[in-house]
Design an enzyme around this catalytic site. Structure first.
Site, mmCIF file in Angstrom:
data_model
loop_
_atom_site.group_PDB
_atom_site.id
_atom_site.type_symbol
_atom_site.label_atom_id
_atom_site.label_comp_id
_atom_site.label_asym_id
_atom_site.label_seq_id
_atom_site.Cartn_x
_atom_site.Cartn_y
_atom_site.Cartn_z
ATOM 1 N N SER A 335 3.626 11.700 -14.937
ATOM 2 C CA SER A 335 3.764 12.787 -13.972
ATOM 3 C C SER A 335 5.244 13.143 -13.804
ATOM 4 O O SER A 335 6.118 12.510 -14.404
ATOM 5 C CB SER A 335 3.156 12.369 -12.627
ATOM 6 O OG SER A 335 3.827 11.230 -12.118
ATOM 7 N N TYR A 336 5.509 14.136 -12.981
ATOM 8 C CA TYR A 336 6.876 14.648 -12.824
ATOM 9 C C TYR A 336 7.816 13.515 -12.408
ATOM 10 O O TYR A 336 7.555 12.805 -11.436
ATOM 11 C CB TYR A 336 6.892 15.757 -11.774
ATOM 12 C CG TYR A 336 8.177 16.537 -11.734
ATOM 13 C CD1 TYR A 336 8.593 17.272 -12.831
ATOM 14 C CD2 TYR A 336 8.982 16.527 -10.608
ATOM 15 C CE1 TYR A 336 9.782 17.987 -12.809
ATOM 16 C CE2 TYR A 336 10.169 17.246 -10.568
ATOM 17 C CZ TYR A 336 10.563 17.970 -11.678
ATOM 18 O OH TYR A 336 11.743 18.671 -11.654
ATOM 19 N N PRO A 337 8.920 13.309 -13.147
ATOM 20 C CA PRO A 337 9.737 12.100 -12.927
ATOM 21 C C PRO A 337 10.803 12.216 -11.844
ATOM 22 O O PRO A 337 11.576 11.295 -11.668
ATOM 23 C CB PRO A 337 10.390 11.887 -14.301
ATOM 24 C CG PRO A 337 10.530 13.266 -14.862
ATOM 25 C CD PRO A 337 9.365 14.053 -14.338
#
Length: 858
Positions: A335-337
């Site tokens: 997922s978005y880091p």
């Protein structure tokens, strides 16, 4: 049919999103800039059939900079940068022609859906895209809303479709907070950097840094490293003594006991306690306690924790870690880091995310066991209101991701599984003893249930010797009691992980910018990364921080930047006025700057102790054209020439080697020429040190060598050695390298294209005549009889390297080997002057022969 333009932040994201929304039925084509593709398909939008066009940008479309004249370090007082100097938005990468590309694709579109990354930077890019395309959008139809914002956290079918079905609007306040940060960092950073760089590089020769930079976040980051260094340097070891006792019972292994007084700093007192304890030959058990203890599973993973673990456990720097994390995200593996949140929202599909890992052989058993007994409720954490925590989005293998990609993905996946596992449980046994008048104890841990440590074994309870079975009142035989001398030890240098913790604690930078600030202090040669990823300050870094403390401690302490970050967050929340925060902060730093300038001698006193004056540095190389004495070549960054007699310093091209050029002199100023080269396989050109810093003609700029000089008759100039327009870039001219024989070459004076030709030729000259077909200068080649490649064993031929069929097989196009991108004293320049411009103008690019030359690309 109406058209919907959709824009993502990166080409790979655009492709993935289009594939999901079109269910694989989109058509794709390259955009006009060659970097971004356009994916098209028909679908439904706002209850109507529309044509979707999905494309992307490549990060920021625009960047903030001062207008042209304020980028001249020599003519602008840095104090003017705080308020007087106007700024403008420029294309972040002009070569991509991103604004033109977006306008071409947006022309006539009715709706816009923005799929930029869902953070403040992403919101800022949203408005950069809108500023570029709004003039060309279709305005003929009256509608309530034409601009939409998609909010998503991962590249999965579910998340992308949810985002498409719940479109919102871009957040102007968050975009403004980024604008404010950019302007503050530009104005404050440039003012301080320009002043201290010019001041100190003009006085000292061995600073070994091309830029003495200051940054509102960078400098406090360096301050943390130097603070630890100072503690290490000022540390004075103290001797102390501890009582060490060993006891045993029967045939059991002896136990080493800990003294309850811990230590004493007086040897005689320690010896007294030893004598008191030695009175007794037995150790009596005073109590035995057994407690069930729990080691908690981790909270959900956010960016800062990921960076900490990657540095301390995986040996990966923060900047490198973020690059890998972004790649894993765009490929749909995680997922978005970038997130500060450490709690899963109520609607987060924990079980579904876990099931995706059920077939991965490395942790399949643990996953199946969790699913069979039921997952554990994750720990509560912090909800920052941004993205969900970092989690795996699909199963992967090392073969798919590569070494570093796999190691980071493996950690993220193990961490996620651990968050829904049981806590680790163990039994702690503590036995208290008394020997004579002195109290001792020992303790041990026995594992009850490993819980989450089965997937994070490095956090497991280590195996220990079993504690002996005993009860209160039992006695053990004393094997020995002795006084052991030890010394206190200094702290270690900060690790990257410890620095990240300090930056987060004090509000320096964001989860996205922390890696950048740490990377900057390494790049500037302020710290070096030692074993264990420990950050050791260099002499320059130490002196700078000590100098800031002497002049104005707030420049290096985290307090003022932390306060600014809070104000920027208030702008993002709509609770503070953008202009007021900007002006107030700039006014504070403007006053600090004036005080810093007035107090620079305080820092200079520290510099004098650590660095050598410029006149005492370097080695003699070439003669000055004014006094005809030797100038010294200073190799330390930034490399330069200094004449101690005239007290003048002359800039040189960076990232290459400099040597004397045949003791030849410039016809304009009598300075000896020097030769810059990027290496045996790269390009090289001569330059006059004086002309390089003081352009002699109006059509020249600072930082130009002889290969760009428009002198009409000099044998080293572009006019004498220029051959034709570069085969790749629009502004460069291919210039003969007269030093390259017998492996002759011509090199572009703007980019790194190198054309190899006429190997083993005895002599090459650029003729006065030009080619009728392409207007390039003709080249006269003279070969030895034994090695001539010319037909009929001819040794001499004059012709066009692009058009002459005789030359076609002896020309090879390559890219020069560069150590780094080449930096020149005058910065970037546009355009190039063709050889003999006044005589016959710029040579044309020989189009018909480009394909033939391109075939030689390597």
């Amino acid at each position: 049919m109406r058209t919907v333009l959709m824009v993502a932040e990166k080409p790979s994201l655009a492709q993935s999103i289009a594939k999901i929304l079109s269910k694989g039925s989109c058509t794709s084509r390259k955009g006009l800039n060659g970097a971004c593709s356009v994916h098209e398909y028909n679908g439904s939008f706002q209850s109507q059939t529309v044509r979707f066009k999905m494309t992307s940008v490549c990060g920021h479309v625009m960047s903030l900079d001062f207008i042209g004249k304020y980028n001249n370090w020599d003519k602008v007082d840095p104090a003017e940068l705080f308020s007087k100097a106007p700024t403008e938005k420029k294309e972040a990468n002009p070569k991509l022609s991103m604004v033109k590309f977006l306008q071409v694709e947006a022309r006539g579109c009715d709706y816009v859906v923005l799929w930029l990354d869902c953070d403040k930077e992403g919101e800022n890019i949203c408005f950069e895209v809108l500023d570029a395309i709004q003039p060309v959008l279709n305005k003929g139809i009256v509608r309530d809303q034409s601009v939409f914002r998609a909010k998503f956290s991962s590249i999965t079918d579910t998340d992308i479709w949810n985002a498409m079905n719940r479109l919102g609007e871009p957040n102007r306040n968050e975009a403004l907070s980024v604008d404010a940060r950019q302007e503050l960092d530009l104005r404050i950073g440039c003012a301080f950097t320009r002043f201290q760089t010019k001041y100190f590089q003009g006085k000292y020769g061995n600073l070994d840094s091309s830029l003495i930079s200051f940054g509102p976040c960078q400098t406090p980051t360096l301050g943390f490293c130097v603070e630890r260094h100072d503690k290490i340097q000022s540390f004075k070891p103290e001797t102390y003594w501890v009582l060490q006792a060993k006891v045993f019972k029967g045939k059991d292994t002896p136990l080493t006991l800990d003294w309850n007084r811990v230590r004493v700093f007086d040897r005689e007192v320690g010896q007294m306690f030893v004598n008191l304890a030695k009175i007794s030959k037995e150790a009596q058990v005073e109590s035995v306690s057994k407690k069930d203890k729990v080691k908690q599973r981790p909270q959900a993973l956010n960016t800062v924790e990921m960076l900490r673990v990657a540095s301390s456990a995986l040996g990966m720097g923060p900047q490198h870690t973020m690059q890998i994390a972004e790649r894993l995200y765009t490929q749909g593996y995680i997922s978005y880091p970038r997130t500060e949140t450490t709690i899963y929202h109520e609607n987060f599909d924990l079980k579904g995310t876990l099931k995706q890992q059920i077939n991965n052989t490395i942790w399949a058993e643990e996953v199946k066991a969790l699913l069979s007994i039921g997952i554990n409720q994750p720990r509560k954490g912090k909800d920052a209101g941004d993205h969900p925590p970092i989690t795996p989005m699909r199963s992967a293998s090392e073969g798919e991701l590569g070494s570093d990609g796999w190691r980071l993905y493996e950690y993220i996946t193990r961490h996620f599984i651990a968050t829904v596992s049981q806590d680790c449980q163990y039994l702690q046994t503590t036995i208290d003893f008394r020997i004579g008048t002195e109290a001792f104890s020992c303790s041990g841990k026995t594992l009850i249930s490993p819980g989450y440590t089965t997937v994070m074994p490095w956090q497991g309870i280590p195996l220990e010797e079993a504690m002996p079975a005993c009860e209160c009142g039992d006695t053990f035989t004393v094997e020995e009691i002795k006084l052991v001398e030890r010394q206190t030890s200094p702290p270690h240098y900060l690790t990257e992980a410890e620095l990240i913790t300090l930056m987060e604690k004090h509000g320096i930078g964001t989860d996205a910018s922390i890696p950048v600030h740490i990377n900057n202090i390494c790049q500037r040669n302020y710290v070096t990364v030692e074993n264990g990823r420990r950050l050791k300050p260099t002499n320059l870094g130490i002196v700078l921080v000590h100098g800031y403390y002497k002049t104005d401690a707030e420049l290096v302490l985290p307090t003022i930047r932390s306060a600014v970050e809070k104000q920027l967050n208030l702008i993002a929340q709509g609770k503070a006025n953008y202009q007021q925060v900007l002006q107030h902060t700039l006014e504070i730093f403007k006053r600090k700057f004036h005080y810093f300038v007035d107090s620079i001698t305080s820092m200079d006193e520290l510099m004098e102790v650590s660095f050598s004056p410029i006149a005492a540095t370097g080695k003699p190389l070439s003669r000055c054209g004014k006094c005809h004495r030797f100038m010294k070549y200073i190799q330390a960054k930034p490399s330069r020439l200094h004449c101690s007699h005239c007290d003048e310093t002359y800039s040189l091209p960076q990232n290459g080697a400099i040597k004397l050029y045949k003791e030849l002199r410039c016809p304009l100023d009598d300075f000896e020429l020097v030769l810059w080269t990027s290496g045996a396989r790269g390009k090289s050109y001569p330059l006059c040190p004086y002309c390089f810093s003081h352009p002699p003609f109006r059509d020249m700029k600072k930082g130009m060598g002889c290969n760009e000089c428009t002198h009409p008759t000099c044998q080293h100039s572009l006019n004498s050695l220029g051959i034709g327009q570069c085969v790749e870039c629009d502004s460069g001219i291919l210039v003969l390298d007269p030093t390259s024989g017998p492996k002759w070459r011509m090199a572009c004076n703007k980019c790194n294209v190198v054309v190899h030709f006429f190997e083993h030729a005895h002599k090459i000259q650029v003729a006065q005549e030009s080619c009728d077909a392409c207007d390039a200068s003709l080249v006269a080649v003279d070969f030895n009889k034994t090695r001539t490649p010319l037909p009929d064993n001819e040794t001499q031929h004059t012709g066009c390297v692009f058009c002459d069929p005789v030359f076609q097989d002896v020309v090879e196009l390559k890219h020069a080997t560069m150590r780094h991108s080449m930096h020149r004293g005058g910065g970037a320049r546009r355009g190039g002057r063709g050889r003999g411009r006044g005589r016959r103008g710029n040579p044309k690019k020989p189009k018909d022969k480009m394909a033939a030359l391109a075939a030689y690309f390597v």
